[in-house]
Write a protein that holds these residues in place. Structure first.
Motif, PDB file in Angstrom:
ATOM      1  N   GLY A   1      83.730  61.843  35.832  1.00  0.00           N
ATOM      2  CA  GLY A   1      84.331  61.165  34.586  1.00  0.00           C
ATOM      3  C   GLY A   1      84.419  59.781  34.849  1.00  0.00           C
ATOM      4  N   GLU A   2      83.959  59.003  35.760  1.00  0.00           N
ATOM      5  CA  GLU A   2      84.092  57.582  36.078  1.00  0.00           C
ATOM      6  C   GLU A   2      82.815  56.695  35.340  1.00  0.00           C
ATOM      7  OE1 GLU A   2      84.957  56.328  39.973  1.00  0.00           O
ATOM      8  OE2 GLU A   2      86.165  58.159  40.361  1.00  0.00           O
ATOM      9  N   HIS A   3      83.032  56.645  34.262  1.00  0.00           N
ATOM     10  CA  HIS A   3      81.743  56.307  33.253  1.00  0.00           C
ATOM     11  C   HIS A   3      81.168  54.687  33.575  1.00  0.00           C
ATOM     12  CE1 HIS A   3      80.918  60.182  31.364  1.00  0.00           C
ATOM     13  NE2 HIS A   3      82.072  60.143  31.363  1.00  0.00           N
ATOM     14  N   GLY A   4      82.313  54.000  33.665  1.00  0.00           N
ATOM     15  CA  GLY A   4      81.922  52.559  33.776  1.00  0.00           C
ATOM     16  C   GLY A   4      81.212  52.452  35.067  1.00  0.00           C
ATOM     17  N   THR A   5      81.635  53.081  36.322  1.00  0.00           N
ATOM     18  CA  THR A   5      81.081  53.177  37.421  1.00  0.00           C
ATOM     19  C   THR A   5      79.686  53.554  37.439  1.00  0.00           C
ATOM     20  OG1 THR A   5      83.320  53.002  38.657  1.00  0.00           O
ATOM     21  CG2 THR A   5      80.999  53.667  40.002  1.00  0.00           C
ATOM     22  N   ALA A   6      79.484  54.740  36.751  1.00  0.00           N
ATOM     23  CA  ALA A   6      78.231  55.401  36.580  1.00  0.00           C
ATOM     24  C   ALA A   6      77.181  54.682  36.004  1.00  0.00           C
ATOM     25  CB  ALA A   6      78.437  56.728  35.949  1.00  0.00           C
ATOM     26  N   GLN A   7      77.657  53.901  34.740  1.00  0.00           N
ATOM     27  CA  GLN A   7      76.735  52.877  34.182  1.00  0.00           C
ATOM     28  C   GLN A   7      76.118  51.779  35.075  1.00  0.00           C
ATOM     29  OE1 GLN A   7      78.576  50.654  30.718  1.00  0.00           O
ATOM     30  NE2 GLN A   7      76.836  50.853  29.870  1.00  0.00           N
ATOM     31  N   ARG A   8      77.069  51.191  35.716  1.00  0.00           N
ATOM     32  CA  ARG A   8      76.801  50.101  36.654  1.00  0.00           C
ATOM     33  C   ARG A   8      75.665  50.871  37.830  1.00  0.00           C
ATOM     34  NH1 ARG A   8      81.003  49.181  33.696  1.00  0.00           N
ATOM     35  NH2 ARG A   8      81.578  47.018  33.434  1.00  0.00           N
ATOM     36  N   TYR A   9      75.958  51.654  38.388  1.00  0.00           N
ATOM     37  CA  TYR A   9      74.861  52.228  39.141  1.00  0.00           C
ATOM     38  C   TYR A   9      73.571  52.663  38.541  1.00  0.00           C
ATOM     39  CZ  TYR A   9      77.760  53.152  43.442  1.00  0.00           C
ATOM     40  OH  TYR A   9      78.605  52.984  44.447  1.00  0.00           O
ATOM     41  N   LEU A  10      73.486  53.266  37.139  1.00  0.00           N
ATOM     42  CA  LEU A  10      72.506  53.605  36.481  1.00  0.00           C
ATOM     43  C   LEU A  10      71.591  52.224  36.334  1.00  0.00           C
ATOM     44  CD1 LEU A  10      73.570  56.434  34.288  1.00  0.00           C
ATOM     45  CD2 LEU A  10      72.347  56.607  36.489  1.00  0.00           C
ATOM     46  N   ILE A  11      72.238  51.167  35.783  1.00  0.00           N
ATOM     47  CA  ILE A  11      71.358  49.939  35.595  1.00  0.00           C
ATOM     48  C   ILE A  11      70.620  49.377  36.590  1.00  0.00           C
ATOM     49  CG2 ILE A  11      71.791  47.508  35.176  1.00  0.00           C
ATOM     50  CD1 ILE A  11      73.759  48.436  32.729  1.00  0.00           C
ATOM     51  N   GLN A  12      71.588  49.407  38.064  1.00  0.00           N
ATOM     52  CA  GLN A  12      70.983  48.752  38.965  1.00  0.00           C
ATOM     53  C   GLN A  12      69.940  49.867  39.711  1.00  0.00           C
ATOM     54  OE1 GLN A  12      71.652  45.791  39.646  1.00  0.00           O
ATOM     55  NE2 GLN A  12      73.180  45.820  38.143  1.00  0.00           N
ATOM     56  N   SER A  13      69.907  51.177  39.507  1.00  0.00           N
ATOM     57  CA  SER A  13      68.943  52.038  39.683  1.00  0.00           C
ATOM     58  C   SER A  13      67.713  51.634  39.148  1.00  0.00           C
ATOM     59  CB  SER A  13      69.459  53.270  39.621  1.00  0.00           C
ATOM     60  OG  SER A  13      68.150  54.196  40.010  1.00  0.00           O
ATOM     61  N   LEU A  14      67.843  51.315  37.674  1.00  0.00           N
ATOM     62  CA  LEU A  14      66.526  51.121  36.896  1.00  0.00           C
ATOM     63  C   LEU A  14      66.012  49.993  37.455  1.00  0.00           C
ATOM     64  CD1 LEU A  14      65.308  52.029  34.144  1.00  0.00           C
ATOM     65  CD2 LEU A  14      66.618  50.365  33.122  1.00  0.00           C
ATOM     66  N   ARG A  15      66.940  48.874  37.647  1.00  0.00           N
ATOM     67  CA  ARG A  15      65.988  47.580  38.363  1.00  0.00           C
ATOM     68  C   ARG A  15      65.438  47.906  39.733  1.00  0.00           C
ATOM     69  NH1 ARG A  15      63.369  44.598  39.667  1.00  0.00           N
ATOM     70  NH2 ARG A  15      63.518  42.202  39.911  1.00  0.00           N
ATOM     71  N   LEU A  16      65.870  48.643  40.413  1.00  0.00           N
ATOM     72  CA  LEU A  16      65.288  49.068  41.608  1.00  0.00           C
ATOM     73  C   LEU A  16      64.154  49.993  41.574  1.00  0.00           C
ATOM     74  CD1 LEU A  16      68.259  49.926  44.134  1.00  0.00           C
ATOM     75  CD2 LEU A  16      66.566  47.954  44.343  1.00  0.00           C
ATOM     76  N   SER A  17      64.032  50.825  40.475  1.00  0.00           N
ATOM     77  CA  SER A  17      62.938  51.572  40.153  1.00  0.00           C
ATOM     78  C   SER A  17      61.696  50.687  39.627  1.00  0.00           C
ATOM     79  CB  SER A  17      63.514  52.574  39.087  1.00  0.00           C
ATOM     80  OG  SER A  17      63.346  52.122  37.960  1.00  0.00           O
TER      81      SER A  17
END
Length: 450
Positions: free
Chosen positions: A224-240
């Protein structure tokens, strides 16, 4: 009057660098970051020491300079420069690799040292628009670039650990292994990103890091920590993007689409799912394609586009029929009958097709039970209970609700708790019926414990 930055002063003292030397190194590092306009002198350093806050991305550049000098990770937090803009910084899809490494490392550190601060960061409704566009453009026209040096054995170890943590998430929920994974990333994975080896090994390392960073985002999402989740997902996209694994990038966009739809932005969810499908023009992953069609269907249902949503479910099922598990990547293992049918059940609920919703919920429940997947089982039992309520069959809904509670107690997942709370709300129209009272009392115990 500004308060002197004692933390930055202490790091400068420990480094034995003069102010002039620090200014020279910052200028050099800024050139590496593609920021030639950042050119401080001794006076500029003095102002920062006196408490003036340097503009972005200077704090990250300073952290890079001190990290390089000491040979271990020094963050913007350590330098007394972290909390002012970090939440916004972590939403940025950086163009340079060095900046990406610093951002993702700061994110991992913040998730441990500043968890409450980071958890309070809001979900930015349209923050995925730029990253998804940049990823898609760069993925469809990608040129290899020189990279950092690291051993292939290091990458293999990271990839092996991904499987362990993903299994923990699937069977125990996102709240179970997240702290352990964050510590592992901070201590073992992010430092590897700063070292060098061949281009091929660098891409493999970025792929492994992207997988793990995505998983951290998914665990935060499930908590339920959606702000944190969003930041991880964006950085994961950049690493991918650095890894040149288009299927992995599409998988990350699927996660972003799921989150956007869940949080009331189905138009954004649809766009992200469509971008992911476009990205698969450069890769083959029927499992990922099935997931993207599934999530587009979820978004379309929320938008009230019933025929398009039902069509998306058909396309998802067609793609899933082409899946060969041995040919899919590790992260695709969760995209199976339990997951897809559970999501399709919710899609059909949203378009008022109760019969199809029930059929898909039951299929999901059967597969999840065989796999002993409590989280997925709980969510699909909740979906089944909703179909019973839609038919005014309170007794069957109560039985499915009790099964939901039993499974939800076995995992640490805010999504399971939310499913239980949703059932409580849906039972309210039945008034003071004894079954409603019984479920409400049991549900309160679960929610309180969570």
């Amino acid at each position: 009057m500004k308060k002197p930055n004692d933390q930055l002063l202490e790091w400068l003292r420990r480094s034995a660098m003069s102010r002039g030397e620090l200014a020279r190194r910052v200028r050099g590092k800024a050139l590496e970051w593609g920021q030639p306009h950042i050119a401080p002198d001794r006076t500029g350093i003095r102002r920062w020491l006196d408490g003036e806050s340097p503009r972005r991305p200077i704090p990250n550049i300073l952290a890079d300079v001190f990290s390089e000098h000491f040979g271990y990770r020094v963050t913007t937090y350590d330098l007394g420069l972290g909390e002012g803009t970090v939440a916004d910084d972590l939403l940025v899809y950086n163009s340079g690799y060095a900046a990406t490494v610093e951002t993702v490392a700061d994110l991992g550190r913040a998730d441990v040292d500043r968890r409450k601060f980071l958890a309070a960061a809001p979900f930015a409704a349209f923050a995925g628009v730029g990253p998804s566009r940049d990823w898609l453009l760069n993925t469809l026209d990608q040129v290899p670039a020189p990279g950092p040096r690291v051993r292939l054995e290091d990458v293999t170890a990271v990839k092996n650990m991904f499987g362990v943590f993903q299994q923990l998430d699937i069977f125990q929920g996102g709240g179970s292994g997240r702290l352990a994974l964050t510590a592992y990333m901070n201590e073992h994975v992010f430092p590897l990103l700063r070292r060098t080896h061949t281009d091929g090994v660098r891409r493999a390392l970025c792929e492994a890091a992207a997988e793990q960073t995505y998983l951290l985002g998914w665990m935060a999402y499930d908590s339920g920590e959606h702000g944190t989740a969003q930041r991880y997902l964006i950085q994961s996209l950049r690493l991918s993007e650095e890894s040149q694994n288009a299927a992995l990038g599409s998988h990350v966009l699927a996660g972003m689409a799921d989150q956007a739809t869940l949080l009331g932005n189905p138009s954004e969810g649809r766009r992200l799912a469509q971008a992911g499908r476009q990205g698969l023009a450069k890769a083959k992953s029927p499992a990922c394609m099935a997931d993207l069609w599934c999530l587009e269907g979820r978004a379309l249902a929320r938008l009230g586009e019933k025929r398009a949503a039902a069509h998306a479910v058909v396309k998802s099922e067609e793609a899933f029929g082409k899946v060969r598990p041995t040919e899919e990547q590790e992260w695709a293992k969760f995209i199976d009958g339990a997951y897809l049918n559970g999501e399709h059940a919710t899609t059909f609920q949203d378009i008022d097709d109760v019969d199809n919703a029930e059929a898909h919920a039951r299929r999901s429940i059967d597969v999840a039970a065989r796999q002993k997947r409590a989280r997925r089982g709980a969510m699909s039992q909740a979906a089944l209970a909703v179909t019973h309520l839609r038919r005014r069959d309170l007794e069957s809904a109560h039985s499915a609700g009790l099964r939901t509670l039993s499974l939800a107690r076995q995992v640490k997942s805010s999504r399971c708790v939310e499913a239980v709370q949703d059932l409580r709300r849906r039972m309210e129209p039945f008034g003071a019926h004894r079954l409603v009272a019984d479920f409400d009392e049991r549900a309160r115990e679960l929610v309180a414990a969570a």
